[in-house]
Design an enzyme around this catalytic site. Structure first.
Site, PDB file in Angstrom:
ATOM      1  N   GLU A  55      12.154   2.052  -3.813  1.00 43.67           N
ATOM      2  CA  GLU A  55      11.840   3.358  -3.218  1.00 43.67           C
ATOM      3  C   GLU A  55      12.621   3.595  -1.932  1.00 43.67           C
ATOM      4  O   GLU A  55      12.648   4.711  -1.417  1.00 43.67           O
ATOM      5  CB  GLU A  55      10.312   3.469  -3.002  1.00 43.67           C
TER       6      GLU A  55
ATOM      7  N   GLY B 263       1.540  -2.634  -6.355  1.00 47.68           N
ATOM      8  CA  GLY B 263       1.452  -1.350  -5.664  1.00 47.68           C
ATOM      9  C   GLY B 263       0.095  -0.718  -5.904  1.00 47.68           C
ATOM     10  O   GLY B 263      -0.891  -1.053  -5.242  1.00 47.68           O
ATOM     11  N   GLY B 264       0.031   0.161  -6.879  1.00 45.42           N
ATOM     12  CA  GLY B 264      -1.181   0.946  -7.150  1.00 45.42           C
ATOM     13  C   GLY B 264      -2.470   0.133  -7.187  1.00 45.42           C
ATOM     14  O   GLY B 264      -3.473   0.500  -6.558  1.00 45.42           O
TER      15      GLY B 264
ATOM     16  N   SER C 134       3.818  -2.301 -12.038  1.00 48.34           N
ATOM     17  CA  SER C 134       2.623  -2.003 -12.842  1.00 48.34           C
ATOM     18  C   SER C 134       1.752  -3.223 -13.129  1.00 48.34           C
ATOM     19  O   SER C 134       1.137  -3.315 -14.196  1.00 48.34           O
ATOM     20  CB  SER C 134       3.005  -1.295 -14.149  1.00 48.34           C
TER      21      SER C 134
ATOM     22  N   GLY D  60       5.212   1.845 -10.873  1.00 47.95           N
ATOM     23  CA  GLY D  60       4.366   3.037 -10.841  1.00 47.95           C
ATOM     24  C   GLY D  60       4.348   3.806 -12.147  1.00 47.95           C
ATOM     25  O   GLY D  60       3.878   4.944 -12.208  1.00 47.95           O
TER      26      GLY D  60
ATOM     27  N   TRP E 250       0.814  -1.228   0.000  1.00 47.85           N
ATOM     28  CA  TRP E 250       0.000   0.000   0.000  1.00 47.85           C
ATOM     29  C   TRP E 250       0.839   1.266   0.000  1.00 47.85           C
ATOM     30  O   TRP E 250       0.332   2.356  -0.168  1.00 47.85           O
ATOM     31  CB  TRP E 250      -0.944   0.008   1.221  1.00 47.85           C
ATOM     32  N   LYS E 251       2.140   1.109   0.259  1.00 46.92           N
ATOM     33  CA  LYS E 251       3.062   2.258   0.332  1.00 46.92           C
ATOM     34  C   LYS E 251       2.517   3.314   1.297  1.00 46.92           C
ATOM     35  O   LYS E 251       1.849   2.957   2.274  1.00 46.92           O
ATOM     36  CB  LYS E 251       3.327   2.808  -1.069  1.00 46.92           C
TER      37      LYS E 251
ATOM     38  N   GLU F 206      11.620  -6.566  -9.392  1.00 44.56           N
ATOM     39  CA  GLU F 206      10.871  -5.357  -9.718  1.00 44.56           C
ATOM     40  C   GLU F 206      11.766  -4.406 -10.504  1.00 44.56           C
ATOM     41  O   GLU F 206      12.535  -3.633  -9.900  1.00 44.56           O
ATOM     42  CB  GLU F 206      10.419  -4.650  -8.439  1.00 44.56           C
TER      43      GLU F 206
HETATM   44  P1  PGA Z   1       3.201  -0.577  -8.862  1.00 40.38           P
HETATM   45  O1  PGA Z   1       4.229  -0.796  -7.644  1.00 40.38           O
HETATM   46  O2  PGA Z   1       2.363  -1.815  -8.943  1.00 40.38           O
HETATM   47  O3  PGA Z   1       2.402   0.636  -8.465  1.00 40.38           O
HETATM   48  O4  PGA Z   1       4.028  -0.367 -10.081  1.00 40.38           O
HETATM   49  C1  PGA Z   1       4.851  -2.041  -7.448  1.00 40.38           C
HETATM   50  C2  PGA Z   1       5.759  -1.980  -6.255  1.00 40.38           C
HETATM   51  O5  PGA Z   1       6.381  -0.941  -6.028  1.00 40.38           O
HETATM   52  O6  PGA Z   1       5.867  -2.953  -5.495  1.00 40.38           O
END
Ligand code: PGA
Length: 248
Positions: free
Chosen positions: A98, A232-233, A211, A173, A9-10, A167
Protein backbone atom coordinates in the site's frame (compact mmCIF):
# COMPACT_ATOMS: atom_id res chain seq x y z
CA UNK A 1 11.56 -19.78 17.79
CA UNK A 2 8.30 -18.05 18.70
CA UNK A 3 5.88 -17.43 15.83
CA UNK A 4 5.30 -13.74 15.15
CA UNK A 5 1.62 -12.81 14.96
CA UNK A 6 1.66 -9.23 13.73
CA UNK A 7 -1.39 -6.99 13.37
CA UNK A 8 -1.31 -4.09 10.93
CA UNK A 9 -4.21 -1.83 11.87
CA UNK A 10 -3.57 0.40 8.83
CA UNK A 11 -5.63 3.63 8.85
CA UNK A 12 -8.47 2.30 10.97
CA UNK A 13 -10.15 3.10 14.29
CA UNK A 14 -10.82 6.34 16.14
CA UNK A 15 -9.96 6.98 19.79
CA UNK A 16 -12.71 5.03 21.57
CA UNK A 17 -12.31 2.05 19.23
CA UNK A 18 -8.56 2.05 19.87
CA UNK A 19 -9.11 2.01 23.64
CA UNK A 20 -11.64 -0.80 23.36
CA UNK A 21 -9.45 -2.98 21.14
CA UNK A 22 -6.33 -2.37 23.27
CA UNK A 23 -8.20 -3.26 26.43
CA UNK A 24 -9.73 -6.41 24.92
CA UNK A 25 -6.33 -7.53 23.66
CA UNK A 26 -4.76 -7.03 27.08
CA UNK A 27 -7.48 -8.92 28.93
CA UNK A 28 -7.80 -11.76 26.46
CA UNK A 29 -4.12 -12.31 25.81
CA UNK A 30 -3.45 -12.43 29.55
CA UNK A 31 -5.95 -15.32 29.77
CA UNK A 32 -4.11 -17.39 27.16
CA UNK A 33 -1.08 -19.55 27.73
CA UNK A 34 0.58 -18.98 24.38
CA UNK A 35 4.26 -19.41 25.11
CA UNK A 36 5.13 -20.05 21.45
CA UNK A 37 3.67 -16.80 20.17
CA UNK A 38 4.90 -13.21 20.00
CA UNK A 39 1.99 -10.83 19.42
CA UNK A 40 2.81 -7.53 17.74
CA UNK A 41 0.42 -4.66 17.02
CA UNK A 42 1.16 -1.81 14.61
CA UNK A 43 -1.45 0.91 15.16
CA UNK A 44 -1.50 4.26 13.36
CA UNK A 45 1.32 6.30 14.95
CA UNK A 46 -1.22 8.74 16.41
CA UNK A 47 -2.50 5.93 18.64
CA UNK A 48 0.79 4.44 19.83
CA UNK A 49 0.64 6.32 23.11
CA UNK A 50 -2.89 5.02 23.77
CA UNK A 51 -1.92 1.42 23.03
CA UNK A 52 1.45 1.44 24.76
CA UNK A 53 0.38 0.71 28.34
CA UNK A 54 -2.01 -2.08 27.38
CA UNK A 55 0.63 -3.60 25.16
CA UNK A 56 3.22 -3.49 27.92
CA UNK A 57 1.00 -5.16 30.48
CA UNK A 58 0.13 -8.01 28.11
CA UNK A 59 3.69 -8.35 26.71
CA UNK A 60 2.49 -7.39 23.25
CA UNK A 61 5.22 -5.90 21.06
CA UNK A 62 4.54 -2.54 19.47
CA UNK A 63 5.43 -1.39 15.97
CA UNK A 64 5.07 1.44 13.49
CA UNK A 65 3.53 1.12 10.02
CA UNK A 66 6.16 3.26 8.27
CA UNK A 67 8.82 5.87 9.02
CA UNK A 68 10.86 8.54 7.28
CA UNK A 69 14.37 7.74 6.11
CA UNK A 70 15.86 10.71 7.99
CA UNK A 71 16.24 10.89 11.74
CA UNK A 72 14.74 14.38 12.12
CA UNK A 73 14.21 17.64 10.30
CA UNK A 74 11.80 19.70 8.23
CA UNK A 75 9.60 16.87 6.94
CA UNK A 76 6.04 17.96 7.63
CA UNK A 77 3.70 15.14 8.53
CA UNK A 78 6.39 12.47 8.82
CA UNK A 79 7.71 10.51 11.76
CA UNK A 80 11.16 9.01 12.29
CA UNK A 81 12.37 5.63 13.47
CA UNK A 82 13.93 7.36 16.48
CA UNK A 83 10.49 8.66 17.47
CA UNK A 84 8.99 5.19 17.17
CA UNK A 85 11.81 3.82 19.27
CA UNK A 86 11.26 6.45 21.98
CA UNK A 87 7.56 5.52 22.03
CA UNK A 88 8.47 1.93 22.90
CA UNK A 89 8.24 0.33 19.45
CA UNK A 90 10.41 -2.67 18.58
CA UNK A 91 9.36 -3.07 14.94
CA UNK A 92 8.56 -0.98 11.87
CA UNK A 93 6.71 -2.29 8.81
CA UNK A 94 8.36 -1.08 5.60
CA UNK A 95 7.72 -1.57 1.92
CA UNK A 96 4.08 -2.51 2.33
CA UNK A 97 2.39 -2.77 -1.07
CA UNK A 98 0.00 0.00 0.00
CA UNK A 99 3.06 2.26 0.12
CA UNK A 100 4.81 0.83 -2.94
CA UNK A 101 1.74 1.28 -5.13
CA UNK A 102 -0.96 3.94 -5.39
CA UNK A 103 -0.49 7.14 -3.46
CA UNK A 104 3.09 6.86 -2.21
CA UNK A 105 4.93 5.05 -5.05
CA UNK A 106 7.80 4.02 -2.76
CA UNK A 107 10.80 2.54 -4.56
CA UNK A 108 13.13 -0.23 -3.41
CA UNK A 109 15.82 2.40 -2.99
CA UNK A 110 13.72 4.51 -0.61
CA UNK A 111 12.64 1.43 1.33
CA UNK A 112 16.30 0.47 1.75
CA UNK A 113 17.08 3.92 3.20
CA UNK A 114 14.15 3.60 5.60
CA UNK A 115 15.33 0.16 6.73
CA UNK A 116 18.74 1.65 7.38
CA UNK A 117 17.15 4.35 9.56
CA UNK A 118 15.25 1.65 11.44
CA UNK A 119 18.43 -0.32 12.06
CA UNK A 120 20.30 2.76 13.21
CA UNK A 121 17.58 3.27 15.82
CA UNK A 122 18.02 -0.30 17.02
CA UNK A 123 14.64 -1.48 15.74
CA UNK A 124 13.62 -4.49 13.66
CA UNK A 125 12.39 -3.85 10.11
CA UNK A 126 9.57 -5.94 8.70
CA UNK A 127 10.31 -5.79 4.98
CA UNK A 128 7.20 -6.52 2.92
CA UNK A 129 7.64 -8.03 -0.51
CA UNK A 130 5.21 -9.56 -2.96
CA UNK A 131 4.19 -9.82 -6.59
CA UNK A 132 1.13 -8.40 -8.33
CA UNK A 133 -1.42 -10.68 -9.98
CA UNK A 134 -0.05 -9.72 -13.38
CA UNK A 135 3.49 -10.67 -12.35
CA UNK A 136 2.27 -14.00 -10.95
CA UNK A 137 0.35 -14.79 -14.13
CA UNK A 138 3.46 -13.98 -16.17
CA UNK A 139 5.42 -16.55 -14.10
CA UNK A 140 7.63 -13.84 -12.57
CA UNK A 141 6.56 -14.07 -8.92
CA UNK A 142 9.75 -15.56 -7.51
CA UNK A 143 12.08 -13.32 -9.53
CA UNK A 144 10.15 -10.20 -8.52
CA UNK A 145 10.28 -11.09 -4.83
CA UNK A 146 13.98 -12.00 -4.93
CA UNK A 147 14.79 -8.69 -6.59
CA UNK A 148 12.75 -6.72 -4.05
CA UNK A 149 14.67 -8.42 -1.24
CA UNK A 150 18.10 -7.87 -2.80
CA UNK A 151 17.34 -4.24 -3.65
CA UNK A 152 15.89 -3.37 -0.24
CA UNK A 153 18.33 -5.02 2.18
CA UNK A 154 20.93 -2.58 3.51
CA UNK A 155 24.42 -3.87 4.33
CA UNK A 156 23.84 -3.59 8.10
CA UNK A 157 21.07 -6.21 7.98
CA UNK A 158 21.18 -9.30 10.16
CA UNK A 159 18.87 -12.20 10.93
CA UNK A 160 17.98 -10.38 14.16
CA UNK A 161 17.04 -6.99 12.70
CA UNK A 162 15.08 -8.11 9.62
CA UNK A 163 11.79 -9.96 9.25
CA UNK A 164 10.63 -10.63 5.71
CA UNK A 165 6.89 -10.59 5.10
CA UNK A 166 5.77 -12.26 1.89
CA UNK A 167 2.52 -10.58 0.94
CA UNK A 168 1.24 -11.31 -2.57
CA UNK A 169 -0.44 -8.05 -3.60
CA UNK A 170 -3.45 -9.90 -5.02
CA UNK A 171 -4.13 -11.51 -1.61
CA UNK A 172 -4.16 -8.32 0.50
CA UNK A 173 -7.62 -7.30 1.66
CA UNK A 174 -9.24 -9.39 -1.08
CA UNK A 175 -10.24 -12.50 0.89
CA UNK A 176 -8.06 -14.39 -1.59
CA UNK A 177 -5.44 -16.27 0.42
CA UNK A 178 -2.49 -17.90 -1.35
CA UNK A 179 -2.64 -21.71 -1.21
CA UNK A 180 -0.33 -23.48 1.25
CA UNK A 181 1.55 -24.79 -1.83
CA UNK A 182 2.07 -21.27 -3.22
CA UNK A 183 3.24 -20.06 0.18
CA UNK A 184 5.55 -23.06 0.68
CA UNK A 185 7.10 -22.60 -2.77
CA UNK A 186 7.69 -18.89 -2.27
CA UNK A 187 9.01 -19.17 1.29
CA UNK A 188 11.33 -21.95 0.22
CA UNK A 189 12.60 -19.79 -2.65
CA UNK A 190 13.10 -16.83 -0.30
CA UNK A 191 14.99 -18.96 2.24
CA UNK A 192 17.28 -20.31 -0.50
CA UNK A 193 17.83 -16.82 -1.86
CA UNK A 194 18.83 -15.56 1.59
CA UNK A 195 21.16 -18.48 2.18
CA UNK A 196 22.84 -18.10 -1.20
CA UNK A 197 23.00 -14.31 -1.63
CA UNK A 198 22.41 -12.74 1.77
CA UNK A 199 24.04 -15.04 4.30
CA UNK A 200 23.83 -12.49 7.13
CA UNK A 201 20.03 -12.71 7.05
CA UNK A 202 19.76 -16.42 6.26
CA UNK A 203 17.95 -17.08 9.52
CA UNK A 204 15.62 -14.07 9.44
CA UNK A 205 11.99 -14.85 10.20
CA UNK A 206 9.76 -15.24 7.12
CA UNK A 207 6.12 -14.41 7.68
CA UNK A 208 3.11 -14.53 5.36
CA UNK A 209 0.44 -11.88 4.90
CA UNK A 210 -2.70 -11.58 2.79
CA UNK A 211 -6.23 -12.31 4.00
CA UNK A 212 -5.08 -14.34 7.00
CA UNK A 213 -8.00 -15.08 9.32
CA UNK A 214 -8.85 -17.65 12.01
CA UNK A 215 -10.29 -20.04 9.40
CA UNK A 216 -7.07 -20.32 7.37
CA UNK A 217 -4.44 -19.48 10.01
CA UNK A 218 -3.73 -23.06 10.96
CA UNK A 219 -2.89 -24.23 7.45
CA UNK A 220 -0.82 -21.10 6.76
CA UNK A 221 1.12 -21.39 10.03
CA UNK A 222 1.75 -25.11 9.52
CA UNK A 223 3.41 -24.44 6.15
CA UNK A 224 7.19 -25.05 6.15
CA UNK A 225 9.32 -21.90 6.51
CA UNK A 226 6.40 -19.82 7.81
CA UNK A 227 7.53 -18.15 11.02
CA UNK A 228 4.44 -16.07 11.56
CA UNK A 229 1.77 -13.97 9.86
CA UNK A 230 1.07 -10.32 9.12
CA UNK A 231 -2.63 -9.71 9.59
CA UNK A 232 -4.61 -6.69 8.37
CA UNK A 233 -8.39 -6.84 8.58
CA UNK A 234 -8.59 -9.69 11.10
CA UNK A 235 -6.31 -7.83 13.54
CA UNK A 236 -9.05 -5.26 14.18
CA UNK A 237 -10.98 -7.78 16.27
CA UNK A 238 -9.33 -9.04 19.47
CA UNK A 239 -11.11 -12.39 19.15
CA UNK A 240 -9.99 -13.11 15.62
CA UNK A 241 -6.45 -11.82 16.19
CA UNK A 242 -6.03 -14.03 19.26
CA UNK A 243 -7.62 -16.99 17.47
CA UNK A 244 -4.91 -16.64 14.83
CA UNK A 245 -2.32 -16.82 17.64
CA UNK A 246 -4.04 -19.90 19.03
CA UNK A 247 -3.74 -21.57 15.63
CA UNK A 248 0.00 -21.80 16.29
P1 PGA B 1 -5.23 -8.30 5.07
O1 PGA B 1 -3.95 -7.33 5.04
O2 PGA B 1 -5.00 -9.29 6.17
O3 PGA B 1 -6.39 -7.38 5.37
O4 PGA B 1 -5.31 -8.94 3.73
C1 PGA B 1 -2.65 -7.86 5.20
C2 PGA B 1 -1.64 -6.76 5.14
O5 PGA B 1 -1.83 -5.82 4.36
O6 PGA B 1 -0.63 -6.78 5.86
Amino acid sequence: MKKLIAGNWKMNLVADGVDRLAQQLTEKIAQQQLADVEFLVCPPSLWLERVKNSAQSASISLGGQDCHEQEKGAYTGDISATMLKSMGCNYVILGHSERRHGHHQETNDLIKQKIQAVHQSGLIAILCVGETLQERQAGQAIEVVKKQISDCLPSDSSSANIVIAYEPVWAIGTGEVATPEDIATMHDAIRNHLTQDHEVVSEARLIYGGSVKPENAQSVLATPNVDGVLVGGASLSADSFIAIGRAV
